[in-house]
Write a protein that holds these residues in place. Structure first.
Motif, short mmCIF file in Angstrom:
data_model
loop_
_atom_site.label_atom_id
_atom_site.label_comp_id
_atom_site.label_asym_id
_atom_site.label_seq_id
_atom_site.Cartn_x
_atom_site.Cartn_y
_atom_site.Cartn_z
N VAL A 232 1.50 1.98 -3.75
CA VAL A 232 0.37 2.25 -4.64
C VAL A 232 0.36 3.69 -5.15
O VAL A 232 0.16 3.92 -6.35
N PRO A 233 0.57 4.70 -4.26
CA PRO A 233 0.55 6.08 -4.78
C PRO A 233 1.55 6.30 -5.91
O PRO A 233 1.24 6.98 -6.89
N PHE A 234 2.75 5.70 -5.78
CA PHE A 234 3.76 5.91 -6.82
C PHE A 234 3.37 5.21 -8.11
O PHE A 234 3.63 5.71 -9.20
N ARG B 143 0.28 4.91 -9.06
CA ARG B 143 -0.82 5.69 -9.66
C ARG B 143 -0.32 6.91 -10.42
O ARG B 143 -1.04 7.49 -11.22
N ARG B 144 0.91 7.33 -10.14
CA ARG B 144 1.42 8.49 -10.87
C ARG B 144 1.59 8.20 -12.35
O ARG B 144 1.76 9.11 -13.15
N SER C 279 0.84 -1.20 0.00
CA SER C 279 0.00 0.00 0.00
C SER C 279 0.87 1.25 0.00
O SER C 279 0.45 2.31 -0.44
N ARG C 280 2.10 1.13 0.47
CA ARG C 280 3.01 2.27 0.43
C ARG C 280 3.40 2.64 -1.00
O ARG C 280 3.66 3.79 -1.34
#
Lengths: 256, 304
Positions: free
Chosen positions: A75-77, A79-80, A72-73
């Motif tokens: 995931v943001p990267f 999504r970029r 989950s850490r």
């Protein structure tokens, strides 16, 4: 670019899967329409690609990454690399056009200099160069969607997901949006668009993936909103025993 | 750039939830003041114990001709019996524990009695013969009093051996009870503070859910998303902690040193240095509680 292997998605409290053993592959630079009735699994498909949801069974690879193994850490990267556009635009009402687009770069830590260069460029590309200081409520629906598209592509994503981007727009405005999406696609971005707009699908003649009750019933290169390969009229439960239905016939039945 | 953005988000959140922030400040202020008061009370107890135990003596009362208590049989303690007690106190096993031994005869005890109780009714009836001769023993370690009591109380001519520390125990019990009450109130208030911080942060996140949704969509890192909310909680709680620290310092300066110090001048009271030990404890407790409850509250919005 995107690969689904026997992906099944079950939601809690619902025995019927939203997606049922879906297997498909979408290549770099493709323009794909995702069609099907409401509840057929289009949105679930997009949410799975974004890793907003995890599949109940099966594996998903996006941009060479196995989404099941993504912490989950990270995931943001991940999504970029993706841009997303929605039917309801999702702009920030108190920020003007420039700031709405700039916001998505600020929050991923881009420098002020990069933002000052990238945002006017992308606004020019979507045809809003003269409206950078307007607030969303001062724009038409089509213009708001252009802002949303600008926000989605300003970071040059490899994939653009669009969930009924023309759902709230009139036909001529929709045509403008489609021209814009096509231009984005031509620059090498993979575009996946879920839609109910038969006219657009028929006119564009791109790859069409049709979902019925969570299953792929059709995957055509250069298809239309409804299949032209099999005439639908002859099929149906009244004229034929059920087990003899072709796959498109089943689809038709399910739609009824 | 990012720091500025985060701080502007924090300021925005604090302004938008002003009334909730004020309530967080007040609740942390009060709860931490109780925490501080409990710690100060413990310091005070420690200080008084040290002071009084140092002065507390063990008294060996010898028999008088009027007493039947202890080993007395209505006979005055003889010279030999007194010598025996003295010898016992000087024996190697016991002498090591003792700092000093003072002997007071009837007249000295009477003089002291007169000085303390001379103006009370009935004191005129007391004659020196009523009052037992006494060995006053100062110990090196007040905890060892029981050893003296045991070794001397069975000797002939000894009426009673009394450890003066026992007189102080009720005071310390009362002070301890007060400090536990303060801890209990503080614990309840801290629970309220934690829940209030969590609620405030949820509210703040809810009012910014559009921004949060877009941040998650475009790939803002979890840390970037949660930092403003955690800072919001921490800042509110820190304001409360600072107020509580000021209250603790004020209590020590004006109440303990000013009022109590003026009332009871020979009682040792805690000073500013003790208050200044409490201050960083309160600040850290406030910040840590706020940070953990805020990050717990915001966690729901970061679920992917």
């Amino acid at each position: 670019m995107i690969r689904f292997d026997q992906v099944t998605k079950l939601y809690k409290g619902n025995a019927r899967p939203a997606l049922n053993a879906v297997t498909l592959e979408i290549l770099r630079g493709e323009f794909v329409f995702l069609v099907g009735a409401s509840g057929s699994g289009k949105s679930s498909f997009l949410r799975l690609v974004l890793k907003e949801e995890s599949p109940s069974r099966g594996q998903i690879h996006v941009l060479g990454q196995n989404l099941g193994g993504l912490t989950s850490r990270k995931v943001p990267f991940f999504r970029r690399n993706l841009g997303v556009v929605f039917q309801d635009f999702r702009l920030l009402p108190q920020k003007n056009v420039f700031d709405n687009v700039a916001f998505s770069l600020q929050v991923i830590g881009k420098s002020r200099g990069f933002i000052q260069e990238a945002v006017p460029d992308v606004l020019k590309m979507v045809g809003l160069a003269g409206k950078t200081n307007r607030l969303p409520h001062e724009l038409s629906g089509g213009e708001q969607q252009r802002v949303a598209i600008a926000r989605a592509i300003v970071n040059k994503p490899a994939i653009l997901l669009a969930d009924e981007p023309t759902g709230n727009l009139d036909p001529s405005t929709s045509a403008g949006i489609m021209t814009l999406l096509e231009r984005i696609s031509q620059s090498g971005t993979t575009v996946i668009m879920a839609t109910h707009d038969a006219g657009i699908v028929d006119q564009m003649q791109r790859r069409v993936i049709e979902l019925v009750s969570g299953q792929i019933v059709r995957d055509e290169r250069q298809g239309g909103y409804q299949t032209q390969a099999i005439p639908l009229q002859g099929f149906g439960p009244s004229s034929m025993p059920r087990q003899n239905l072709g796959i498109a016939g089943q689809a038709e039945e399910a739609i009824r | 750039m990012r720091f500025g953005l985060i701080m502007s988000e924090v300021g925005h959140g604090l302004r938008r939830n002003f009334s909730m922030v004020v309530s967080v400040v007040l609740v942390t202020f009060i709860s931490l003041t109780f925490v501080g008061a409990a710690i100060l009370l413990q310091f005070q107890i420690g200080q008084m114990k040290g002071y009084w135990y140092d002065r507390a003596q063990v008294a060996v009362y010898m028999c008088t001709s009027l007493s039947t208590d202890g080993n007395c049989k209505l006979a005055e303690a003889t010279k030999d019996q007194k010598a025996l007690v003295e010898a016992q106190l000087k024996s190697p096993a016991i002498a090591g524990l003792i700092k000093r031994v003072d002997f007071e005869n009837h007249d000295q005890v009477y003089a002291e009695y007169k000085a303390q109780f001379g103006d009370t009714t009935g004191s005129d009836f007391v004659t020196p013969a009523f009052l037992p001769e006494t060995f006053w023993i100062n110990l090196k370690d007040p905890q060892q009093a029981d050893v003296i009591v045991e070794s001397v109380s069975d000797l002939p001519g000894v009426e009673q051996v009394k450890d003066q520390r026992k007189y102080l125990d009720p005071i310390f019990t009362a002070l301890n009870a007060a400090s536990f009450t303060a801890v209990g109130v503080a614990a309840l208030m801290l629970v309220a503070a934690v829940l209030l911080i969590a609620t405030t942060i949820r509210l703040s996140a809810f009012s910014r859910r559009r921004e949060l949704g877009i941040m998650r969509l475009v790939g803002a890192s979890n840390r970037f998303i949660q930092t403003p909310f955690i800072l919001e909680g921490v800042i509110a709680a820190l304001i409360g902690s600072v107020l509580a620290s000021a209250a603790v310092v004020a209590i020590v300066k004006f109440f303990v040193q000013g009022y109590l110090g003026g009332q009871a001048q020979d009682t040792p009271f805690i000073g500013m240095s003790d208050a200044l030990i409490v201050v960083p404890i309160l600040l850290v407790v406030g910040a840590v509680l706020a940070a953990s409850s805020a990050s717990f509250a915001i966690g729901r919005y970061l679920k992917v």
